[in-house]
Design a protein around this motif. Structure first.
Motif, short mmCIF file in Angstrom:
data_model
loop_
_atom_site.label_atom_id
_atom_site.label_comp_id
_atom_site.label_asym_id
_atom_site.label_seq_id
_atom_site.Cartn_x
_atom_site.Cartn_y
_atom_site.Cartn_z
N PRO A 81 1.10 26.66 32.89
CA PRO A 81 0.29 26.91 31.69
C PRO A 81 0.91 27.86 30.66
O PRO A 81 0.32 28.08 29.60
CB PRO A 81 -1.02 27.47 32.25
N SER A 82 2.07 28.44 30.95
CA SER A 82 2.82 29.19 29.93
C SER A 82 4.26 29.29 30.41
O SER A 82 4.54 29.02 31.59
CB SER A 82 2.24 30.60 29.72
N GLY A 83 5.14 29.70 29.53
CA GLY A 83 6.53 29.92 29.94
C GLY A 83 6.60 31.00 31.00
O GLY A 83 7.33 30.88 32.00
N LEU A 84 5.80 32.05 30.81
CA LEU A 84 5.83 33.16 31.76
C LEU A 84 5.31 32.72 33.13
O LEU A 84 5.85 33.13 34.17
CB LEU A 84 5.00 34.33 31.21
N ALA A 85 4.26 31.88 33.15
CA ALA A 85 3.75 31.38 34.43
C ALA A 85 4.83 30.59 35.17
O ALA A 85 4.94 30.68 36.40
CB ALA A 85 2.52 30.49 34.20
N SER A 107 16.97 40.51 29.73
CA SER A 107 16.11 39.36 30.00
C SER A 107 14.80 39.44 29.20
O SER A 107 14.43 40.50 28.69
CB SER A 107 15.78 39.26 31.49
N TYR A 108 14.11 38.32 29.16
CA TYR A 108 12.79 38.24 28.56
C TYR A 108 11.93 39.31 29.24
O TYR A 108 11.74 39.30 30.45
CB TYR A 108 12.23 36.83 28.79
N GLU A 109 11.44 40.24 28.46
CA GLU A 109 10.86 41.47 29.00
C GLU A 109 9.70 41.23 29.99
O GLU A 109 9.65 41.85 31.05
CB GLU A 109 10.45 42.39 27.84
N LEU A 179 17.94 29.50 35.43
CA LEU A 179 18.32 29.79 34.04
C LEU A 179 17.12 29.56 33.12
O LEU A 179 16.54 28.47 33.12
CB LEU A 179 19.50 28.89 33.66
N ASP A 180 16.77 30.57 32.36
CA ASP A 180 15.73 30.44 31.34
C ASP A 180 16.34 29.67 30.17
O ASP A 180 17.22 30.19 29.47
CB ASP A 180 15.26 31.84 30.92
N THR A 181 15.93 28.41 29.98
CA THR A 181 16.56 27.56 28.95
C THR A 181 15.72 27.46 27.68
O THR A 181 15.83 26.48 26.94
CB THR A 181 16.84 26.15 29.51
N THR A 182 14.89 28.46 27.43
CA THR A 182 14.03 28.42 26.25
C THR A 182 14.84 28.30 24.96
O THR A 182 14.51 27.50 24.08
CB THR A 182 13.15 29.69 26.20
N TRP A 183 15.91 29.09 24.84
CA TRP A 183 16.72 29.09 23.62
C TRP A 183 17.41 27.75 23.42
O TRP A 183 17.47 27.24 22.31
CB TRP A 183 17.74 30.23 23.72
N PRO A 206 12.47 26.22 30.88
CA PRO A 206 12.19 26.36 29.45
C PRO A 206 10.73 26.74 29.18
O PRO A 206 9.82 26.19 29.81
CB PRO A 206 12.49 24.96 28.89
N ALA A 207 10.50 27.67 28.24
CA ALA A 207 9.15 27.89 27.72
C ALA A 207 8.93 26.82 26.66
O ALA A 207 9.54 26.85 25.60
CB ALA A 207 9.03 29.29 27.13
N LEU A 208 8.05 25.87 26.95
CA LEU A 208 7.78 24.76 26.02
C LEU A 208 7.00 25.23 24.80
O LEU A 208 6.90 24.54 23.79
CB LEU A 208 6.99 23.66 26.74
N THR A 209 6.44 26.43 24.92
CA THR A 209 5.73 27.11 23.83
C THR A 209 6.57 27.17 22.56
O THR A 209 6.02 27.20 21.46
CB THR A 209 5.42 28.54 24.31
N LYS A 210 7.88 27.20 22.70
CA LYS A 210 8.77 27.41 21.56
C LYS A 210 9.11 26.06 20.90
O LYS A 210 8.25 25.46 20.29
CB LYS A 210 10.00 28.19 22.01
N TYR A 211 10.35 25.59 21.04
CA TYR A 211 10.77 24.39 20.29
C TYR A 211 10.11 23.10 20.77
O TYR A 211 9.86 22.21 19.97
CB TYR A 211 12.28 24.23 20.35
N SER A 341 6.73 35.13 19.61
CA SER A 341 7.08 33.74 19.90
C SER A 341 7.99 33.19 18.79
O SER A 341 8.39 33.93 17.88
CB SER A 341 5.84 32.87 20.08
N TRP A 342 8.32 31.92 18.87
CA TRP A 342 9.18 31.26 17.88
C TRP A 342 9.21 29.77 18.15
O TRP A 342 8.57 29.28 19.06
CB TRP A 342 10.61 31.83 17.87
N GLY A 343 9.94 29.04 17.29
CA GLY A 343 10.05 27.59 17.46
C GLY A 343 9.06 26.80 16.63
O GLY A 343 9.11 25.58 16.62
C1 LIG Z 1 8.62 33.02 24.95
C2 LIG Z 1 9.56 33.07 26.09
C3 LIG Z 1 9.11 32.90 27.40
C4 LIG Z 1 7.63 32.79 27.78
O1 LIG Z 1 6.92 31.83 27.13
P1 LIG Z 1 5.31 31.95 27.00
O2 LIG Z 1 4.89 30.54 26.96
O3 LIG Z 1 5.07 32.71 25.75
O4 LIG Z 1 4.81 32.64 28.22
C5 LIG Z 1 10.04 32.92 28.41
N1 LIG Z 1 11.35 33.09 28.16
C6 LIG Z 1 11.82 33.28 26.91
C7 LIG Z 1 13.27 33.48 26.69
C8 LIG Z 1 10.94 33.27 25.84
O5 LIG Z 1 11.40 33.48 24.61
#
Ligand SMILES: *Cc1c(COP(=O)(O)O)cnc(C)c1O
Length: 397
Positions: A81-85, A107-109, A179-183, A206-211, A341-343
């Protein structure tokens, strides 16, 4: 049937099945019906051969999982339900008391906070390694170390680590590598084939919240794997924790995915143009964008990503300005809105405290000063540049 509610609830009409359109249908449900007891006993959700309960998936979530696995070059996918989850699910699924986890210092804080405040309670310790120092990572991989996180580039300070060397090291030492592939969002590099020879991480997160969502209005994350046994452990922990996702959110991501490559390229190009422009402005003593020659890890970025980058960069504003002036600069921007956030389509800006990012250990490859991060949206780059110019002229004198 004389009761109209009953009539409506158990209405016999069934629409014809052959509806096909651009977007897949949205299937929602907590309850899923079974035709008979044999189906109750036989249906399997774990291998996606059937449907048993909304939490375990519907055709809509199965479809997004398959597309995301393809996007990252993996074979299986779990939605959270979130990138952090999604990030938190990895140690919860794989580690036990006495095990340790490694995170990059940049790292992502919230991932670090979860390790310090959450995992510690369960007897799982963590350490942070210097993201630009492979030897430091190697020295910290002891027999208790069971999970290594990588981030490329690191959050906010944007250093691009030597991912290939770090993944090889994890392989040699037999430690799970996530690997956090959000970027990269499946655009800048292939986490399961980093060197063109099949060298890959164990888990892409990947946090799908972004792009992937692209709208700034959805929270979601995913864990993608290529190993069936590893996927099964993640999926079982996901089930035990009850990490469901809403199908309207899944639909929003499915709808946004086809334009992901176009948006990523457009935001990446605007971001790089603005980063280059910022590098010419005297108040900014350092611009942190991995595509700029001289940026920390530029060569690693070039090796892994060719010319591709997300529309994200940070600047370090000369320490001679006060925090109040930096705040005023951020507030004076019209198109860059203050927000996390971003994307999404709207450009964002946020100042960060150096101490909050790294404690007392400010690394030598970063200048001293005020860190401000920009996330570039889909506005015209010329308008964004003019916006930076007017805010700078008013506040950074
Ligand atoms: C935003 C982000 C997350 C977490 O995503 P949320 O959906 O906001 O919890 C994780 N890793 C990176 C690098 C992010 O930028």
């Amino acid at each position: 049937m004389s009761n109209s509610a009953t009539q409506l609830i158990h209405h016999p009409y069934r629409p014809p099945a052959e509806f096909e359109a651009v977007q897949p249908g949205v299937f929602k449900g907590s309850t899923v019906f079974f035709p008979n007891m044999a189906a109750v006993r036989e249906r399997q959700w774990l291998d996606k051969s059937g449907y048993t309960y909304g939490l375990h998936g519907t055709p809509t979530s199965y479809t997004l999982e398959e597309r995301l696995a393809t996007l990252e070059g993996g074979l299986q996918c779990v939605l959270a339900p979130s990138g952090l989850a999604a990030l938190a699910l990895v140690p919860l699924a794989l580690l036990k008391a006495g095990d340790e986890m490694l995170l990059p210092a940049n790292s992502y804080e919230p991932n670090r906070t979860f390790a310090a405040d959450g995992l510690a309670q369960f007897g799982v310790a963590h350490q942070c390694y210097e993201a630009m120092d492979v030897a430091d990572l190697a020295a910290r991989i002891t027999p208790r170390m069971r999970l290594v996180w990588l981030e490329a580039p690191g959050s906010v300070t944007m250093e691009f680590p030597d991912v290939l060397a770090m993944v090889r090291l994890c392989r040699e030492r037999g430690v799970v590598c996530a690997l956090d592939t959000t970027w990269s969002a499946g655009q800048a590099f292939a986490p399961f084939n980093l060197d063109g020879q099949g060298l890959g991480v164990d888990i892409a997160a990947p946090a799908l919240t972004k792009y992937q969502s692209g709208g700034g209005d959805v929270l979601m994350g995913a864990l993608i794997t290529r190993d069936e046994a590893l996927h099964r452990r993640l999926k079982l922990a996901h089930m035990r924790l009850g990490l469901g996702v809403g199908m309207n959110d899944v639909e929003a991501v499915l709808r946004a995915l086809p334009t992901l490559p176009l948006r990523y390229r457009a935001q990446g190009e605007s971001g790089l143009a603005l980063a280059r422009w910022c590098a010419q402005q005297p108040p900014f003593v350092q611009v942190l964008h991995p595509a700029l020659p001289g940026a920390p890890g530029h060569v690693h970025w070039q090796q892994l990503c060719g010319g591709t980058a997300a529309g994200l960069f940070s600047v370090i504003i000369d320490a001679r300005y006060s925090s109040a002036q930096v705040d005023a600069f951020c507030e004076a921007l019209q198109f860059f809105r203050l927000g996390y956030s971003w994307g999404g389509p709207v450009s964002l800006v946020m100042p960060y405290e150096a101490r909050a990012l790294r404690g007392e250990n400010w690394p030598p490859h970063l200048q001293r000063g005020h860190v401000v991060r920009f996330a570039v949206g889909l506005e015209d780059a010329a308008d964004l540049q003019a916006d930076l110019q007017q805010a700078m002229a008013r506040t950074l004198l």
